[in-house]
Design an enzyme around this catalytic site. Structure first.
Site, mmCIF file in Angstrom:
data_model
loop_
_atom_site.group_PDB
_atom_site.id
_atom_site.type_symbol
_atom_site.label_atom_id
_atom_site.label_comp_id
_atom_site.label_asym_id
_atom_site.label_seq_id
_atom_site.Cartn_x
_atom_site.Cartn_y
_atom_site.Cartn_z
ATOM 1 N N CYS A 74 -11.386 -17.338 7.848
ATOM 2 C CA CYS A 74 -11.243 -18.383 8.862
ATOM 3 C C CYS A 74 -12.308 -18.334 9.950
ATOM 4 C CB CYS A 74 -9.846 -18.333 9.460
ATOM 5 S SG CYS A 74 -8.595 -18.873 8.280
ATOM 6 N N LYS A 85 -4.120 -25.455 12.775
ATOM 7 C CA LYS A 85 -5.022 -25.943 11.721
ATOM 8 C C LYS A 85 -4.434 -25.639 10.345
ATOM 9 C CE LYS A 85 -7.988 -21.795 11.770
ATOM 10 N NZ LYS A 85 -7.583 -21.275 10.465
ATOM 11 N N VAL A 87 -9.584 -13.336 13.242
ATOM 12 C CA VAL A 87 -9.461 -12.898 11.841
ATOM 13 C C VAL A 87 -9.321 -14.096 10.906
ATOM 14 C CG1 VAL A 87 -8.406 -10.722 12.499
ATOM 15 C CG2 VAL A 87 -6.932 -12.674 12.067
ATOM 16 N N THR A 88 -9.659 -13.855 9.615
ATOM 17 C CA THR A 88 -10.449 -12.729 9.151
ATOM 18 C C THR A 88 -11.914 -13.152 9.151
ATOM 19 O OG1 THR A 88 -10.257 -13.377 6.797
ATOM 20 C CG2 THR A 88 -8.607 -11.851 7.651
ATOM 21 N N LYS A 123 -8.732 -23.395 6.594
ATOM 22 C CA LYS A 123 -9.377 -22.175 7.063
ATOM 23 C C LYS A 123 -10.287 -22.489 8.250
ATOM 24 C CE LYS A 123 -7.345 -19.961 3.738
ATOM 25 N NZ LYS A 123 -6.034 -19.346 4.063
ATOM 26 N N GLU A 131 -3.493 -20.702 11.980
ATOM 27 C CA GLU A 131 -3.406 -21.335 10.658
ATOM 28 C C GLU A 131 -1.927 -21.579 10.388
ATOM 29 O OE1 GLU A 131 -5.389 -19.305 7.426
ATOM 30 O OE2 GLU A 131 -4.521 -20.630 5.927
ATOM 31 N N ASP A 140 -6.881 -17.360 14.898
ATOM 32 C CA ASP A 140 -5.729 -16.927 14.080
ATOM 33 C C ASP A 140 -5.224 -15.503 14.334
ATOM 34 O OD1 ASP A 140 -6.304 -19.409 13.066
ATOM 35 O OD2 ASP A 140 -6.684 -18.763 11.016
HETATM 36 N N1 TIU Z 1 -7.133 -16.796 9.189
HETATM 37 C C1 TIU Z 1 -7.599 -16.509 7.974
HETATM 38 O O1 TIU Z 1 -8.643 -15.893 7.828
HETATM 39 N N2 TIU Z 1 -6.821 -16.885 6.876
HETATM 40 C C2 TIU Z 1 -6.776 -16.192 5.693
HETATM 41 O O2 TIU Z 1 -6.078 -16.592 4.758
HETATM 42 N N3 TIU Z 1 -7.516 -15.047 5.617
HETATM 43 C C3 TIU Z 1 -7.547 -14.145 4.594
HETATM 44 O O3 TIU Z 1 -8.372 -13.236 4.658
HETATM 45 N N4 TIU Z 1 -6.687 -14.238 3.607
#
Ligand code: TIU
Length: 221
Positions: free
Chosen positions: A163, A130, A158-159, A133, A73, A25
């Site tokens: 995810c 996807k 991330v994060t 998460k 995402e 992501d």
């Molecule tokens: N990619 C991912 O981690 N989606 C999130 O929503 N992460 C947050 O930290 N919000």
């Protein structure tokens, strides 16, 4: 034959013919102002700092000719794959599917959904969209990895605690040997990143291993 990578909680046995890099992501939605991460009230500049480390990891895998998987995402434009519970959690002013400065928030194909320019996929790399998460939920990730003969996954992105950790846990349950590269992952909350790195490697690598970019690069050179 495995290459032993210095790691926590003990050396990670990387299998050169069966290892893929998974970049989770690294899309504008999370890293740039005006996207989903910012809409949730986060300071996105923290995440921009890892772009060079992720680029170095990508360069390492591309040089080796090993598979690279990118995830994003994202949701379908009609939001049929977005549970109302997920949409309802955002700030009322800017929710998934609403129009933001980079197009509709977290919607597939919108400018904000693109992977940041420095880390853009190149020809032959797998991109998995996807709705959740985790990278396996409602995706063909399992089939794609099986077709490539992959048993070992090196994670970045991330994060860390959302995810990345969810994807690592899903992969761990499916039998993959998972390694997370510390400098190539980040959270909006430094204490969550530190806790996640610790809990992954705890209890004898209950979820997997963690290592530094320098350790991995040196061991593979
Ligand atoms: N990619 C991912 O981690 N989606 C999130 O929503 N992460 C947050 O930290 N919000």
């Amino acid at each position: 034959m495995s290459v032993l990578i210095p790691a926590k909680p003990f050396a990670y046995p990387l299998d050169p013919g069966r290892t893929a890099l998974v970049v989770i992501d690294m899309q504008r939605d999370f890293v740039e102002p005006g996207g989903f991460g910012a809409a949730l009230g986060n300071d996105v500049t923290r995440l921009q700092a890892i772009v060079p480390a992720v680029a170095a990891l990508l360069a390492l895998f591309r040089k080796k000719g090993w598979p690279v998987i990118h995830t994003r995402e994202s949701h379908l434009p009609d939001l049929s794959d977005c549970p109302p519970a997920k949409r309802g959690r955002g700030k009322p002013s800017l929710r998934i599917g609403d129009m933001g400065p980079m197009g509709r928030i977290l919607v597939r194909g919108e400018p904000g959904n693109a992977i940041v320019r420095e880390l853009a996929p190149v020809a032959g790399e797998v991109v998995i969209d996807k709705p959740g998460k985790g990278m396996f939920y409602r995706t063909d990730a399992a089939e794609r990895l099986a077709a490539l003969g992959i048993t070992h996954l090196v994670f970045a992105g991330v994060t860390t605690e959302v995810c990345v950790q969810t994807s690592m846990r899903e992969a761990n349950d499916r039998g993959f040997e998972c390694l997370l590269v510390e400098e190539a992952t980040e959270s909006y909350f430094p204490e969550f990143k530190a806790a996640t790195l610790a809990m992954i490697a705890a209890q004898g690598a209950i979820v997997g291993w963690t290592t530094g970019l320098g350790e991995l690069s040196a061991a593979l050179d």
